[in-house]
Design an enzyme around this catalytic site. Structure first.
Site, PDB file in Angstrom:
ATOM      1  N   LYS A 124       0.816  -1.030   0.133  1.00 40.66           N
ATOM      2  CA  LYS A 124      -0.010   0.073  -0.033  1.00 40.66           C
ATOM      3  C   LYS A 124       0.849   1.304  -0.059  1.00 40.66           C
ATOM      4  CE  LYS A 124      -3.802   1.991   2.918  1.00 40.66           C
ATOM      5  NZ  LYS A 124      -4.483   1.783   3.948  1.00 40.66           N
ATOM      6  N   SER A 178      -9.282   2.904   3.423  1.00 40.12           N
ATOM      7  CA  SER A 178      -8.121   3.535   2.655  1.00 40.12           C
ATOM      8  C   SER A 178      -7.364   2.401   1.962  1.00 40.12           C
ATOM      9  CB  SER A 178      -7.256   4.307   3.484  1.00 40.12           C
ATOM     10  OG  SER A 178      -6.672   3.640   4.512  1.00 40.12           O
ATOM     11  N   SER A 231     -10.199   0.499   7.268  1.00 40.83           N
ATOM     12  CA  SER A 231      -9.550   0.714   6.049  1.00 40.83           C
ATOM     13  C   SER A 231      -9.075  -0.606   5.226  1.00 40.83           C
ATOM     14  CB  SER A 231      -8.290   1.546   6.071  1.00 40.83           C
ATOM     15  OG  SER A 231      -8.634   2.831   6.498  1.00 40.83           O
TER      16      SER A 231
END
Length: 468
Positions: free
Chosen positions: A76, A151, A175
């Protein structure tokens, strides 16, 4: 043999060990799919093709032991990878290159995984949707009109579209679980302190943690094993566990006592009928497997929400932004940071104290249950642009909190929680449900999840989005 991306991550690793496929061949397969398919889903913000192939060639010469050696796993874009650009989803970091690796990235590399690139994330990981000024929106492969969540939206989009077999993500208020829900995946938010954020990222209030996103429980468990570690200086340490999480995915959980409720803590949040249908379906599945299901009244209320918002606005200020670049921030980020910078230190500490007090009461009240079932989000997947199709960032934030009204509680308490991809709407959109466990209880959640997965036919019924 099935197409390589049809195999689970563990099956791919076995094929590499057995020399049925080489790490280079597997990496090229995914790089080719990313080139062809990613423009439709926006999973990757940076593709590190040359680096990935170099890693794969080295693995062909010397493959380390481990369940995921030779398997591509993206990282990520909130996590640092040395000498690779990292933007944190923000135009203010467009020219920044990471000087170091996060220790979780070191663990992934030492385990013999191949980093395909960096997956998209919203600005500083703050929203529950992934729409930025530095890359296209992350879209759910089940219907690219809809958001992949956030996210870890890019990570979930990558796995759901077959652009990675599994992915590293992180979860500060849902997230991992939110994008897993809207993309039809299994995601684990582990216990607070299970995975270090060293060497740079602080773990101040312990809200956020790294964790895995995958299509199968066993893949996620194996990836959690790889990522689990601590580093001197960590503020939090999870209770120790015996054996491996992958072993937990291969044993029966026994008969469990599972509490359930569908009452959102956020004022004004409404659980829509499709989500309630998913919740009832999950309850029936768990009961059919022999578990005791008990309806409970939540031991926390809407008075906690302002305290959490105080922390969230304050943490929005953690990324330094030069004064001459603040105009490049997205409206929601700017609004959150304005509130955060205006928060006095005593108010921050009082909010954290109030949340800890509520955590102590909630953990005591639910100590008699092995797991707690709730919805993951309150609504089916939302269209791209929906969260910002309102009058200003304050309304965007209201939509976010009402949509994601369940997950953040377990970031506050530090409990592990997972998203189970059990339900699809008549229109073919996934809706997940959430199971939370005792602090340190990932093993139980993983065993229970694997039992449910097997009851649903494995691979959650072999569902695939059309672009797969």
């Amino acid at each position: 043999m099935r197409d390589l991306h049809e195999l689970s991550a563990l099956e791919q690793a076995r094929a590499v060990r057995d020399r049925v496929v080489s790490p280079v061949e597997l990496t090229r397969h995914y790089l080719d799919r990313i080139e062809r398919i990613d423009p439709r889903v926006g999973a990757y913000v940076t593709v590190t093709a040359d680096r990935a192939l170099e890693q794969a060639r080295l693995l062909e010469k010397e493959l380390p032991d481990g369940p995921l050696a030779g398997v591509p796993i993206p990282v990520k874009d909130l996590n640092l990878v040395k000498d690779v650009p990292i933007m944190f989803g923000s135009a203010t970091y467009r020219e920044f290159v990471s000087p170091v690796d996060d220790t979780v990235v070191e663990r992934l590399r030492d385990a013999g995984t191949v980093m395909l690139g960096k997956t998209a994330t919203p600005e500083f990981g703050l929203p529950c949707y992934t729409e930025t000024a530095v890359s296209p929106p992350a879209r759910s492969p089940w219907d690219p009109v809809t958001s992949a969540g956030g996210s870890s939206g890019g990570a979930a989009a990558a796995v759901a579209a077959g652009l990675a077999p599994a992915a590293q993500g992180s979860d500060g208020a849902g997230s991992i679980r939110i994008p897993a829900s809207v993309c039809g995946l299994y995601g684990i938010k582990p216990t607070r302190g299970r995975i270090s954020f060293a060497p740079i990222i602080p773990d101040l209030a312990g809200l956020s943690t790294n964790g895995p996103i995958a299509r199968t429980v066993a893949d996620a468990a194996a990836l959690l094993d790889v990522m689990t570690h601590n580093t001197p200086g960590d503020h939090y340490l999870a209770p120790p566990h015996e054996g491996t999480f992958l072993e937990a995915a291969r044993r029966e959980p026994g008969r469990l006592r599972i509490a359930r409720h569908a009452d959102p803590v956020v004022p004004g949040a409404v659980v829509e009928p499709a989500v309630l249908a998913a919740y009832e379906e999950a309850s029936a599945t768990l009961a059919a497997l022999g578990h005791e299901i008990v309806d409970i009244v939540p031991s926390y209320g809407p008075d906690l929400v302002p305290h959490f918002v105080t922390l969230w606005c304050s943490f929005a200020c953690m990324h330094p932004v030069a004064d001459d670049m603040t105009g490049m921030l997205r409206p929601l980020t700017a609004w959150l940071r304005e509130r955060g910078f205006a928060t006095p230190a005593p108010a921050f500490l009082q909010a954290q104290a109030a949340l800890q007090l509520a955590t102590r009461a909630a953990l005591a009240a639910t100590a008699g249950y092995d797991a707690i079932l709730t919805p993951t989000v309150t609504q089916p997947p939302r269209p791209v642009g929906w969260f910002e199709d309102v009058d200003g960032p304050e309304e965007t934030f209201e939509r976010m909190t009402r949509f994601a009204a369940f997950p953040a509680l377990y970031n506050v308490t530090g409990q592990p929680a997972v998203n189970l991809p059990l339900h699809w709407t008549d229109g073919g959109l996934p809706i997940g449900v959430m199971l939370a466990g005792r602090v340190g209880g990932e093993d139980t959640l993983i065993s229970l999840s694997a039992q449910v997965e097997a009851a649903r036919g494995g691979f959650w019924g072999e569902r695939r989005p059309a672009l797969w």
